[in-house]
Design a protein around this motif. Structure first.
Motif, PDB file in Angstrom:
ATOM      1  N   TRP A 105      63.666  61.393  44.413  1.00 16.63           N
ATOM      2  CA  TRP A 105      64.014  62.722  44.939  1.00 16.63           C
ATOM      3  C   TRP A 105      64.598  62.603  46.339  1.00 16.63           C
ATOM      4  O   TRP A 105      65.665  63.165  46.622  1.00 16.63           O
ATOM      5  CB  TRP A 105      62.774  63.606  44.958  1.00 16.63           C
ATOM      6  CG  TRP A 105      63.031  64.983  45.489  1.00 16.63           C
ATOM      7  CD1 TRP A 105      63.232  65.338  46.789  1.00 16.63           C
ATOM      8  CD2 TRP A 105      63.141  66.195  44.734  1.00 16.63           C
ATOM      9  NE1 TRP A 105      63.446  66.692  46.904  1.00 16.63           N
ATOM     10  CE2 TRP A 105      63.397  67.232  45.658  1.00 16.63           C
ATOM     11  CE3 TRP A 105      63.025  66.485  43.380  1.00 16.63           C
ATOM     12  CZ2 TRP A 105      63.540  68.557  45.254  1.00 16.63           C
ATOM     13  CZ3 TRP A 105      63.176  67.808  42.978  1.00 16.63           C
ATOM     14  CH2 TRP A 105      63.427  68.825  43.906  1.00 16.63           C
ATOM     15  N   ARG A 106      63.923  61.856  47.208  1.00 19.24           N
ATOM     16  CA  ARG A 106      64.372  61.747  48.599  1.00 19.24           C
ATOM     17  C   ARG A 106      65.720  61.029  48.689  1.00 19.24           C
ATOM     18  O   ARG A 106      66.528  61.303  49.581  1.00 19.24           O
ATOM     19  CB  ARG A 106      63.324  61.011  49.424  1.00 19.24           C
ATOM     20  CG  ARG A 106      61.981  61.715  49.487  1.00 19.24           C
ATOM     21  CD  ARG A 106      62.085  63.125  50.030  1.00 19.24           C
ATOM     22  NE  ARG A 106      62.382  63.148  51.461  1.00 19.24           N
ATOM     23  CZ  ARG A 106      62.704  64.248  52.145  1.00 19.24           C
ATOM     24  NH1 ARG A 106      62.793  65.415  51.517  1.00 19.24           N
ATOM     25  NH2 ARG A 106      62.945  64.195  53.430  1.00 19.24           N
ATOM     26  N   GLU A 107      65.966  60.109  47.762  1.00 19.56           N
ATOM     27  CA  GLU A 107      67.240  59.401  47.747  1.00 19.56           C
ATOM     28  C   GLU A 107      68.372  60.302  47.285  1.00 19.56           C
ATOM     29  O   GLU A 107      69.468  60.299  47.874  1.00 19.56           O
ATOM     30  CB  GLU A 107      67.139  58.183  46.825  1.00 19.56           C
ATOM     31  CG  GLU A 107      68.455  57.426  46.660  1.00 19.56           C
ATOM     32  CD  GLU A 107      68.388  56.341  45.606  1.00 19.56           C
ATOM     33  OE1 GLU A 107      69.448  55.792  45.275  1.00 19.56           O
ATOM     34  OE2 GLU A 107      67.277  56.064  45.108  1.00 19.56           O
ATOM     35  N   GLU A 135      63.415  69.326  50.853  1.00 23.54           N
ATOM     36  CA  GLU A 135      62.012  68.915  50.944  1.00 23.54           C
ATOM     37  C   GLU A 135      61.249  69.402  49.708  1.00 23.54           C
ATOM     38  O   GLU A 135      61.250  70.601  49.423  1.00 23.54           O
ATOM     39  CB  GLU A 135      61.356  69.503  52.190  1.00 23.54           C
ATOM     40  CG  GLU A 135      61.988  69.114  53.505  1.00 23.54           C
ATOM     41  CD  GLU A 135      61.343  69.844  54.652  1.00 23.54           C
ATOM     42  OE1 GLU A 135      60.085  69.855  54.730  1.00 23.54           O
ATOM     43  OE2 GLU A 135      62.075  70.433  55.475  1.00 23.54           O
ATOM     44  N   PRO A 169      68.300  64.190  49.931  1.00 22.57           N
ATOM     45  CA  PRO A 169      67.612  63.945  51.214  1.00 22.57           C
ATOM     46  C   PRO A 169      67.401  65.192  52.052  1.00 22.57           C
ATOM     47  O   PRO A 169      66.491  65.221  52.897  1.00 22.57           O
ATOM     48  CB  PRO A 169      68.549  62.949  51.920  1.00 22.57           C
ATOM     49  CG  PRO A 169      69.890  63.137  51.264  1.00 22.57           C
ATOM     50  CD  PRO A 169      69.594  63.491  49.846  1.00 22.57           C
ATOM     51  N   ARG A 170      68.191  66.210  51.820  1.00 21.44           N
ATOM     52  CA  ARG A 170      68.041  67.420  52.635  1.00 21.44           C
ATOM     53  C   ARG A 170      66.988  68.389  52.083  1.00 21.44           C
ATOM     54  O   ARG A 170      66.500  69.278  52.788  1.00 21.44           O
ATOM     55  CB  ARG A 170      69.391  68.148  52.730  1.00 21.44           C
ATOM     56  CG  ARG A 170      69.369  69.282  53.729  1.00 21.44           C
ATOM     57  CD  ARG A 170      70.712  69.947  53.863  1.00 21.44           C
ATOM     58  NE  ARG A 170      70.596  71.158  54.652  1.00 21.44           N
ATOM     59  CZ  ARG A 170      71.564  72.054  54.802  1.00 21.44           C
ATOM     60  NH1 ARG A 170      72.744  71.850  54.226  1.00 21.44           N
ATOM     61  NH2 ARG A 170      71.367  73.145  55.517  1.00 21.44           N
ATOM     62  N   ASN A 192      73.534  69.442  46.070  1.00 18.99           N
ATOM     63  CA  ASN A 192      74.068  68.886  47.311  1.00 18.99           C
ATOM     64  C   ASN A 192      75.441  69.465  47.626  1.00 18.99           C
ATOM     65  O   ASN A 192      75.731  69.810  48.790  1.00 18.99           O
ATOM     66  CB  ASN A 192      74.160  67.356  47.214  1.00 18.99           C
ATOM     67  CG  ASN A 192      72.806  66.685  47.166  1.00 18.99           C
ATOM     68  OD1 ASN A 192      71.814  67.244  47.620  1.00 18.99           O
ATOM     69  ND2 ASN A 192      72.755  65.476  46.625  1.00 18.99           N
ATOM     70  N   SER A 233      71.153  67.185  41.094  1.00 18.20           N
ATOM     71  CA  SER A 233      71.172  66.910  42.533  1.00 18.20           C
ATOM     72  C   SER A 233      72.591  66.984  43.080  1.00 18.20           C
ATOM     73  O   SER A 233      72.809  67.450  44.212  1.00 18.20           O
ATOM     74  CB  SER A 233      70.550  65.540  42.819  1.00 18.20           C
ATOM     75  OG  SER A 233      71.370  64.484  42.355  1.00 18.20           O
ATOM     76  N   HIS A 247      60.366  58.959  45.667  1.00 17.29           N
ATOM     77  CA  HIS A 247      61.437  58.200  46.324  1.00 17.29           C
ATOM     78  C   HIS A 247      62.798  58.504  45.713  1.00 17.29           C
ATOM     79  O   HIS A 247      63.807  58.569  46.434  1.00 17.29           O
ATOM     80  CB  HIS A 247      61.130  56.709  46.261  1.00 17.29           C
ATOM     81  CG  HIS A 247      60.009  56.299  47.162  1.00 17.29           C
ATOM     82  ND1 HIS A 247      60.033  56.498  48.535  1.00 17.29           N
ATOM     83  CD2 HIS A 247      58.817  55.698  46.903  1.00 17.29           C
ATOM     84  CE1 HIS A 247      58.921  56.048  49.077  1.00 17.29           C
ATOM     85  NE2 HIS A 247      58.156  55.568  48.103  1.00 17.29           N
ATOM     86  N   ARG A 279      72.843  72.647  59.460  1.00 13.00           N
ATOM     87  CA  ARG A 279      71.605  71.905  59.194  1.00 13.00           C
ATOM     88  C   ARG A 279      70.384  72.532  59.852  1.00 13.00           C
ATOM     89  O   ARG A 279      69.273  72.036  59.680  1.00 13.00           O
ATOM     90  CB  ARG A 279      71.755  70.458  59.670  1.00 13.00           C
ATOM     91  CG  ARG A 279      72.796  69.661  58.876  1.00 13.00           C
ATOM     92  CD  ARG A 279      72.416  69.580  57.419  1.00 13.00           C
ATOM     93  NE  ARG A 279      73.405  68.923  56.585  1.00 13.00           N
ATOM     94  CZ  ARG A 279      73.197  67.813  55.903  1.00 13.00           C
ATOM     95  NH1 ARG A 279      72.016  67.222  55.957  1.00 13.00           N
ATOM     96  NH2 ARG A 279      74.150  67.293  55.158  1.00 13.00           N
TER      97      ARG A 279
END
Length: 457
Positions: free
Chosen positions: A50-52, A58, A55-56, A251, A247, A48, A261
């Motif tokens: 990582w996804r926060e 995977e 987010p782009r 980003n 991150s 969670h 995207r």
């Protein structure tokens, strides 16, 4: 999927920690073999986070870091992809129901038989970094979706990888892209790996810049469908580590160089998910008092502690992963720490876990704890000299389980009550107490944690 005993997870009620679970397991003195306590909730929390933070990007878990089926199954349930390096790793991941499109065969130097197997099971995405690999793929899997792996090394990394893998992004990669086009092979993206356990965040910016240039070049030499960027691994995984800084670098670089995207971005974290989730417990089974001279030539007493796991087992990470392990006592000690060393159980003189450290005086039968032991330990461990590889005891907090249980279809057979975490390494299931005859805790001890047994499917 058939559920084995080693895949069972105990749901924890109340206050607990890996330390308290470890203490509970060794309580009574019947446990002799080393073991891990795996906190599944730590894996979930890191997913969670990582996804926060990214987010782009995977996450495609690097199976080589720790191929414990429970860990792999947990990550699959969360929705990660997987970075596999061999036929066996692909077999493991697909055996739990992961679809081929969630796998990248990220070994730039593959055996022909492994390429053929990948083709049979539908794992089409794979990396390359040389002419010979392109020729091999052309022969055995011409429909492959190829990703060129470039070299961009961090200034400092726990395990540098560029010396073995990755082509030069300026001199070699353009030539390989042109050769792939001549051979009629489709290249869909660029990958890199800055080094495992990197200590430099800016390297990701450099590597993403190189990747952007190759995306543009590829379109001009016949690869019109470039759509995948694989930023590799290198992310920290210790209990107190943080990926916030890296991150932000990633980003920012993606916003600058891959604002479109339509380009899918993946990464290959390994130790990030595995390291902190596993805590190792090892018993002191022998001691030896010796004298040694300090830097000034003064004789000093030194204690050698022999434990039941060593560099041929879990502590191979000391040799192969350049890891600095820390031994902790599992019970509070008031005595002052003394100079000592910690040795593995084998008869090899090289089997030394910690050549110089400080611990309070210990006696045989006492236990030590080692945190952050989930990365590059279990997959390399062997039973050299007849000493067993530690087994994994998995636990999860009831609150986390409640949030995730719908992802793991369960039946009544996956649950039981009792206290199977105590006792010898191999538990005789017929001797476990049922719910009705579980004894009450002794008044002289604090209540033991309540375990509800469940399993992944």
């Amino acid at each position: 999927m058939i559920v084995s005993e080693e895949q069972r997870i105990r749901v924890m009620e109340g206050d607990w920690s890996p330390l308290s679970v470890g203490r509970h397991i060794v309580d009574g003195g019947l446990q002799e073999d080393p073991f891990y306590v795996m906190d599944v909730g730590e894996v979930v929390a890191r997913y969670h986070t990582w996804r926060e933070l990214m987010p782009r990007v995977e996450p495609f878990y690097a199976v080589k870091c720790n191929d414990d089926k429970l860990l792999v199954s947990t990550l699959a349930a969360l929705g990660t992809g997987f970075d596999c390096a061999s036929k066996a790793e692909i077999e493991l991941v697909t055996s739990i129901g992961v679809r081929p499109e969630r796998i990248i065969f990220a070994n730039p130097a593959k055996m022909a038989s492994h390429i053929k197997y990948s083709a049979r099971v539908g794992v089409d995405t794979m990396t390359f970094d040389s002419e010979t690999e392109l020729m091999k793929i052309k022969q055995h899997m011409p429909r492959a979706q190829l990703v060129v792996r470039i070299r961009c090394d961090a200034a400092a990394a726990q395990c540098p990888l560029g010396i073995k893998f990755g082509c030069d992004p300026v001199t070699e990669a353009p030539r390989l892209l042109k050769l792939a086009a001549v051979l009629g092979l489709e290249v869909i993206g660029v990958s890199f790996h800055v080094g495992s356990g990197t200590q430099e965040t800016g390297v990701y910016l450099r590597a993403i810049q190189y990747s952007r240039a190759l995306f543009s070049l590829a379109a001009n030499v016949g690869h019109a469908n470039m759509r995948l960027l694989d930023i590799g691994g290198g992310f920290p995984g210790s209990l107190h580590s943080d990926i916030r800084e890296v991150s932000q670098v990633i980003n920012g670089a993606l916003d600058t160089y891959f604002s479109d995207r339509s380009v899918r971005v993946i990464a290959e974290p390994g130790r990030y998910f595995a390291a902190a989730a596993y805590t190792l417990f090892a018993m002191v089974h022998a001691t030896r008092e010796v004298s040694q001279k300090d830097e000034e030539g003064i004789e000093q007493s030194h204690t050698m502690y022999f434990i039941n796991d060593g560099v041929y087992g879990s502590f191979n990470c000391v040799l192969y992963d350049h890891q600095h392990v820390v031994a902790e006592t599992i019970e509070p000690k008031c005595e002052k720490p003394q100079p000592c060393s910690v040795w593995g159980p084998s008869c090899d003189g090289l089997d030394c876990v910690l050549p110089n450290t400080f611990l309070p005086p210990l006696i045989t039968g006492e236990w030590l704890m080692f945190r952050d032991m989930g990365a590059y330990t279990l997959p390399v461990a062997s039973a050299f000299n007849g000493f067993p590889v530690p087994k994994v005891r998995a636990v999860i907090d009831s609150s986390v389980w409640s949030a995730l249980k719908d992802l793991w279809p369960l039946s009544e057979s996956h649950f039981c009550r009792g206290d199977p975490m105590t006792g010898p390494q191999t538990v005789d299931q017929s001797m476990l107490p049922s719910l009705s005859d579980t004894p009450s805790p002794s008044p002289s001890h604090s209540p033991a944690p309540v375990f509800v047994e469940c399993a992944l499917k």
